[in-house]
Design a protein around this motif. Structure first.
Motif, PDB file in Angstrom:
ATOM      1  N   VAL A  29       0.866  -1.179   0.000  1.00 39.96           N
ATOM      2  CA  VAL A  29       0.000   0.000   0.000  1.00 39.96           C
ATOM      3  C   VAL A  29       0.900   1.225   0.000  1.00 39.96           C
ATOM      4  N   ALA A  30       0.779   2.041  -1.030  1.00 42.58           N
ATOM      5  CA  ALA A  30       1.617   3.225  -1.159  1.00 42.58           C
ATOM      6  C   ALA A  30       1.084   4.364  -0.306  1.00 42.58           C
ATOM      7  N   ARG A  31       1.975   5.228   0.111  1.00 43.87           N
ATOM      8  CA  ARG A  31       1.559   6.453   0.803  1.00 43.87           C
ATOM      9  C   ARG A  31       0.748   7.312  -0.167  1.00 43.87           C
ATOM     10  N   GLY A  32      -0.284   7.949   0.349  1.00 47.84           N
ATOM     11  CA  GLY A  32      -1.127   8.784  -0.495  1.00 47.84           C
ATOM     12  C   GLY A  32      -2.078   8.005  -1.379  1.00 47.84           C
ATOM     13  N   GLN A  33      -2.321   6.748  -1.041  1.00 47.54           N
ATOM     14  CA  GLN A  33      -3.189   5.883  -1.851  1.00 47.54           C
ATOM     15  C   GLN A  33      -4.357   5.383  -1.010  1.00 47.54           C
ATOM     16  N   VAL A  34      -5.545   5.336  -1.627  1.00 47.60           N
ATOM     17  CA  VAL A  34      -6.677   4.641  -1.022  1.00 47.60           C
ATOM     18  C   VAL A  34      -6.712   3.256  -1.636  1.00 47.60           C
ATOM     19  N   HIS A  35      -6.474   2.250  -0.824  1.00 42.53           N
ATOM     20  CA  HIS A  35      -6.335   0.868  -1.290  1.00 42.53           C
ATOM     21  C   HIS A  35      -7.514   0.063  -0.769  1.00 42.53           C
ATOM     22  N   GLY A  36      -8.268  -0.536  -1.674  1.00 43.08           N
ATOM     23  CA  GLY A  36      -9.441  -1.308  -1.294  1.00 43.08           C
ATOM     24  C   GLY A  36      -9.095  -2.745  -0.964  1.00 43.08           C
ATOM     25  N   LEU A  37      -9.765  -3.287   0.050  1.00 49.49           N
ATOM     26  CA  LEU A  37      -9.607  -4.686   0.437  1.00 49.49           C
ATOM     27  C   LEU A  37     -10.973  -5.342   0.303  1.00 49.49           C
ATOM     28  N   VAL A  38     -11.061  -6.335  -0.582  1.00 50.55           N
ATOM     29  CA  VAL A  38     -12.340  -6.926  -0.955  1.00 50.55           C
ATOM     30  C   VAL A  38     -12.274  -8.429  -0.749  1.00 50.55           C
ATOM     31  N   GLY A  39     -13.388  -9.011  -0.352  1.00 53.71           N
ATOM     32  CA  GLY A  39     -13.451 -10.464  -0.236  1.00 53.71           C
ATOM     33  C   GLY A  39     -14.752 -10.889   0.391  1.00 53.71           C
ATOM     34  N   PRO A  40     -15.154 -12.140   0.162  1.00 53.60           N
ATOM     35  CA  PRO A  40     -16.381 -12.641   0.781  1.00 53.60           C
ATOM     36  C   PRO A  40     -16.212 -12.773   2.290  1.00 53.60           C
ATOM     37  N   ASN A  41     -17.320 -12.961   2.991  1.00 51.79           N
ATOM     38  CA  ASN A  41     -17.255 -13.183   4.432  1.00 51.79           C
ATOM     39  C   ASN A  41     -16.377 -14.396   4.720  1.00 51.79           C
ATOM     40  N   GLY A  42     -15.505 -14.249   5.713  1.00 55.14           N
ATOM     41  CA  GLY A  42     -14.610 -15.344   6.072  1.00 55.14           C
ATOM     42  C   GLY A  42     -13.354 -15.434   5.237  1.00 55.14           C
ATOM     43  N   GLU A 198     -14.972   1.668  -6.038  1.00 54.55           N
ATOM     44  CA  GLU A 198     -14.697   2.218  -7.366  1.00 54.55           C
ATOM     45  C   GLU A 198     -14.584   3.733  -7.332  1.00 54.55           C
ATOM     46  N   ALA A 199     -15.326   4.369  -6.424  1.00 52.96           N
ATOM     47  CA  ALA A 199     -15.269   5.826  -6.330  1.00 52.96           C
ATOM     48  C   ALA A 199     -13.981   6.306  -5.674  1.00 52.96           C
ATOM     49  N   LEU A 200     -13.419   5.505  -4.766  1.00 53.55           N
ATOM     50  CA  LEU A 200     -12.319   5.982  -3.929  1.00 53.55           C
ATOM     51  C   LEU A 200     -10.954   5.376  -4.254  1.00 53.55           C
ATOM     52  N   CYS A 201     -10.926   4.119  -4.652  1.00 52.39           N
ATOM     53  CA  CYS A 201      -9.666   3.377  -4.653  1.00 52.39           C
ATOM     54  C   CYS A 201      -8.960   3.433  -5.996  1.00 52.39           C
ATOM     55  N   SER A 202      -7.655   3.602  -5.923  1.00 54.18           N
ATOM     56  CA  SER A 202      -6.837   3.501  -7.130  1.00 54.18           C
ATOM     57  C   SER A 202      -6.381   2.060  -7.340  1.00 54.18           C
ATOM     58  N   GLU A 203      -6.251   1.310  -6.248  1.00 57.53           N
ATOM     59  CA  GLU A 203      -5.868  -0.099  -6.335  1.00 57.53           C
ATOM     60  C   GLU A 203      -6.724  -0.907  -5.372  1.00 57.53           C
ATOM     61  N   VAL A 204      -6.885  -2.191  -5.687  1.00 59.16           N
ATOM     62  CA  VAL A 204      -7.639  -3.084  -4.811  1.00 59.16           C
ATOM     63  C   VAL A 204      -6.889  -4.397  -4.661  1.00 59.16           C
TER      64      VAL A 204
END
Length: 313
Positions: A29-42, A198-204
């Protein structure tokens, strides 16, 4: 050690008894980046967020946060803030008193002005003297964000921060996070809301069964070689259907059954074929009023990748 990274994880593992929560996780995760973390429950998202906040320590691998190796619980460096699951609040205290108590516990010399500033940032000035027990879920989420902002973090870790927010509140929080990233703060954001990501993250990073199945720019997920279903709304659906049937690489999705939007056609194809379809429809003197994915590229990729991982367990 990369000084441009706020988080660098390599081969992170974490088990709870016989349950493998994280299985060789890599994350940058880079400084100055909004990084999304996605996944199903569990999938292991909450466990990973807890490691970033220092609430637990990994069983194996190497984790660096803000350039500092994290080797035991509660050893993350100053400058890390956020919450997992939900922010912890004192229900009998007002919003302002909650923040004052937190500042005292953390030894922060913020003063009344600093507390008022963060309440204003998250849009809670009008309820600053109301007790937290009467707050809605969305207001509690914003107060939790205000508590994190008190520390002026360089790494902000948030778990479902848009829970319970109305559209105005969500836009307000999005603005706060975008400003933080623009000022150099790294934000790790876990959410089930694909529109937020999608609105916030540059990477996920997409996680399934404790493993990373994708990590990279959002644009890579919406690669032009991926077929997606699109809603095509036109001024002449009969002609649009005929043109779509004649356009190479386009399939009309069978959506038989009652429909409220008679002027909408659902088609499937790659981006290049969709571009050609739009051009052909316009050449047929038909106005294109909407072309939008039925499911967002992020959601489509998420479903495909996680289902594939689950099937291969």
């Amino acid at each position: 050690m990369d000084t441009l990274l706020a988080v660098r994880a390599r081969g992170i593992t974490k088990c709870f008894g016989d349950v493998v929560a994280l299985d060789g996780i890599d994350l940058d995760v880079a400084r100055g980046q909004v990084h999304g973390l996605v996944g199903p429950n569990g999938a292991g998202k909450t466990t990973l967020l807890g490691l970033l906040l220092g609430l637990a320590v990994a069983d194996g691998g190497r984790l660096e946060v803000l350039g500092t190796p994290v080797e035991r619980a509660l050893s993350v460096p100053d400058g890390v803030a956020g919450f997992v699951d939900a922010p912890g609040l004192y229900p009998s205290l007002t919003a302002r008193q909650n923040l004052a108590a937190l500042a005292a516990l953390r030894g922060l010399d913020t003063g009344t002005a600093g507390i008022d500033d963060v309440l204003g940032e998250v849009g809670l000035t009008d309820v600053a003297d109301d007790k937290a027990r009467g707050f809605s879920l969305g207001m509690r989420q914003r107060l939790g964000l205000a508590a994190a902002l008190l520390t002026r973090p360089r790494l902000l870790v948030l778990d479902e921060p848009s829970n319970g927010l109305d559209p105005a509140g969500k836009r307000h929080v999005h603005g706060v996070l975008a400003r933080l990233a623009a000022d150099g703060t790294a934000v790790v954001l876990s959410s089930h809301r694909m529109d937020d990501l999608e609105a916030l993250c540059s990477e996920v990073t997409i996680v399934a069964t404790g493993r990373v199945v994708f990590s990279g720019p959002l644009g890579k997920l919406a690669a032009e070689n991926r077929e997606l279903d699109y809603r095509l709304r036109t001024s002449d659906p009969v002609t649009a259907r005929r043109v779509a049937g004649d356009t190479a690489g386009i399939r009309i999705v069978d959506d038989s059954g009652p429909r409220q939007d008679a002027d909408v056609l659902v088609v499937r194809g790659k981006v290049a074929a969709l571009d050609e379809l739009v051009a052909d429809v316009v050449r047929a003197d038909v106005a294109v009023r909407e072309l939008a994915p039925v499911v967002s590229p992020l959601e489509a990729a998420f479903l495909a990748l996680t289902e594939r991982q689950e099937a291969g367990r």
